[in-house]
Design a protein around this motif. Structure first.
Motif: not given
Length: 537
Positions: A381, A384, A387, A429
């Protein structure tokens, strides 16, 4: 003079081009790539440089290390365990320090310093104590720094000089002083000015030696990832003397960065050109310690908590949140890149939370490429969210080899240890990442880092998280293309293409064709910086 490299395998790391037959170097730059006849046509008088069938890549780019600390380590006692040293027990540490004291002349006030001991490999797993170091000397201050660089043991004389004696003494915030003489984090990191080491003139010369050491591993661009005022002056002096063979980017401690802001304005840390191979590149901030030292700040308790700690011990932060926000706010407002040391997932959470808050507060939309240094236990998480705000990860994959078994058995346990430095998850990702070895913690052996990213095999032969392995090409990009992107130099470094710096490394064998368990054995034959050889085997 123009030079034409030919008769080699050229891995340009540029996906838009097929691999060329020859490469032209002109005025320190890549003048062109193509067939040998095409390069001869561009440079009829060019000198032919036979690569003898070896493999040529862009010069390797360090993701994070400490050049000045590597120089310093060359002048002090080596306390590393086998195979990097001889200290496989506390008794070995004591003997190496005794021998160093007998064979070196210390100046008045100079400490006897050693670095690199690793209690995780000692038979009893314990740290040396002040009593152990008192056996070396009771008159000279003695300090032995842990391989992580986040712990240090000092003798009784050293404790006196640091002000850590008596019933009541002050410990810097974010530090711990244990009765055994073990100092954690800011308890000794904040006292570097007291712990006098080798003479400045010796350290300046050692900077040149360290630069050559990096070059021997194919590195054409190097980091110094935590630069104080003293280290800045040291590096400037070495640079002015022409001792730097590689380009060096510096990340300054916040206090020094603030001084730059006051004296030179915000442009002082903007992406600028090098002066004698040296440039300031941004700010360095610490949020926690090291996992192998069990001072990294985790969201869940350590698998085996250190002696004397409660069962829910998770490590600890080293900075107040308000301070972190203030530093990040200054960086964003002045368009400075920030590199943040964060090993534990709770420290990584603090970085993401604070940086996101500052972006929202300032309304900044500029991608300043903040870097999570080590990023050891980052969660899915968190990747993410990294990113989403343009954060880069720089992974210390050597942890898998050197301390992977310790992480598995004591630090994190099997499940969390399998995910340290999750390069595959980052790739999936789209999070840009680099590789580093945090030298002097580990030697700046780039092919060793590539090997560990591809194989993820511990010293005991355990494959730690096979699902997190990456391909050889993906690992090579991390130390070339991605390394250039991390420091805002992708327009001039990271691939072999016309108009870019002629920074190259010549390898004995092709990493793409050797068995993957032999990657670390590939030798660097030559390192070329701006068209000139800075290392040859």
């Amino acid at each position: 003079m123009d030079k034409i490299l030919y008769h080699g395998t050229f891995l340009t790391m540029d996906e838009s081009r097929t691999e060329p037959e020859a490469v032209l170097i002109r005025d320190g730059m890549i003048g062109g790539t193509g067939t040998l006849e095409e390069m001869k046509a561009l440079a009829p008088d060019g000198a032919l440089w036979d690569m003898e069938g070896h493999t040529v890549l862009p010069g390797f780019i360090d993701g994070h290390s400490h050049l000045s600390a590597v120089a310093y380590q060359l002048l002090i006692a080596n306390l590393k365990p086998s195979p990097l040293g001889t200290c496989d027990s506390v008794e070995d540490v004591v003997q190496v320090l005794k021998t160093f004291l007998e064979t070196h002349s210390l100046k008045p006030g100079q400490w006897l310093l050693g670095m690199g001991y690793d209690n995780s490999v000692f038979p009893e797993g314990v740290h040396p104590t002040k009593e152990d170091l008192d056996r070396v000397s009771t008159e000279i201050p003695v300090a032995a720094t842990h391989v992580s660089g986040h712990l240090c043991v000092v003798n009784t004389k050293g404790l006196e000089l640091l002000g850590y004696t008596g019933d009541h003494f002050t410990v810097p915030e974010g530090g711990v002083v244990e009765p055994t003489g073990l100092l954690k984090e800011q308890a000794f990191l904040g006292k570097n000015g007291v712990m006098q080491g080798p003479a400045p003139e010796d350290v300046v010369k050692a900077v040149g030696d360290a630069s050559e050491l990096y070059a021997s591993y194919g590195l054409t661009t190097v980091h110094d990832g935590k630069v104080t005022e003293g280290q800045y002056q040291l590096l400037k002096g070495a640079a002015s003397m022409g001792l730097l063979k590689n380009d060096v980017v510096m990340y300054l401690i916040p206090e020094l960065a603030g001084q730059f802001l006051t004296e030179q304005g915000p442009e002082a840390l903007a992406a600028k050109g090098y002066e004698n191979h040296l440039r300031p590149a941004g700010v360095k901030l610490f949020l926690d310690g090291s996992p192998q030292g069990k001072t990294a700040w985790l969201s869940e308790p350590y698998y085996v908590v250190p002696d004397g700690e409660k069962p829910d011990y998770r490590g600890f932060p080293v900075q107040r949140e308000a301070y972190v926000m203030d530093i990040m706010r200054t960086c964003v407002k002045n368009r400075w890149q920030i590199n943040v040391h964060a090993n534990g997932d709770e420290a990584i959470e603090q970085m993401i939370r604070c940086y996101q808050s500052v972006l929202e507060e300032t309304g900044s939309e500029k991608n300043l490429r903040p870097v999570v240094i080590h990023c050891q236990t980052v969660r899915e998480d968190q990747l993410d969210r990294m990113k989403a705000i343009g954060m880069i990860a720089s992974f210390f994959l050597d942890h898998v080899y050197y301390w992977g078994d310790y992480h598995y058995e004591s630090v994190l346990g099997p499940e969390r240890a399998a995910r340290i430095s999750p390069a595959r998850s980052a790739l999936e990702r789209g999070v840009s990442f680099t590789l580093h070895q945090d030298s002097p913690v580990a030697p700046p052996d780039v092919m060793g880092a590539v090997h560990n990213a591809v194989n993820r095999k511990t010293a005991k032969g355990r494959v730690l998280g096979p699902e997190q392995t990456i391909t050889v090409m993906e690992a090579l990009k991390a130390v070339t293309v991605n390394g250039a992107y991390q420091i805002f130099e992708e327009d001039r470094k990271g691939s072999i293409a016309a108009g870019k710096d002629a920074d190259l490394v010549v390898l004995e064998r092709n990493p793409l064709t050797v068995p993957k368990d032999e990657l670390r054995e590939i030798r660097v034959l030559e390192t070329i910086k701006s068209g000139d050889t800075i290392f040859r085997l």
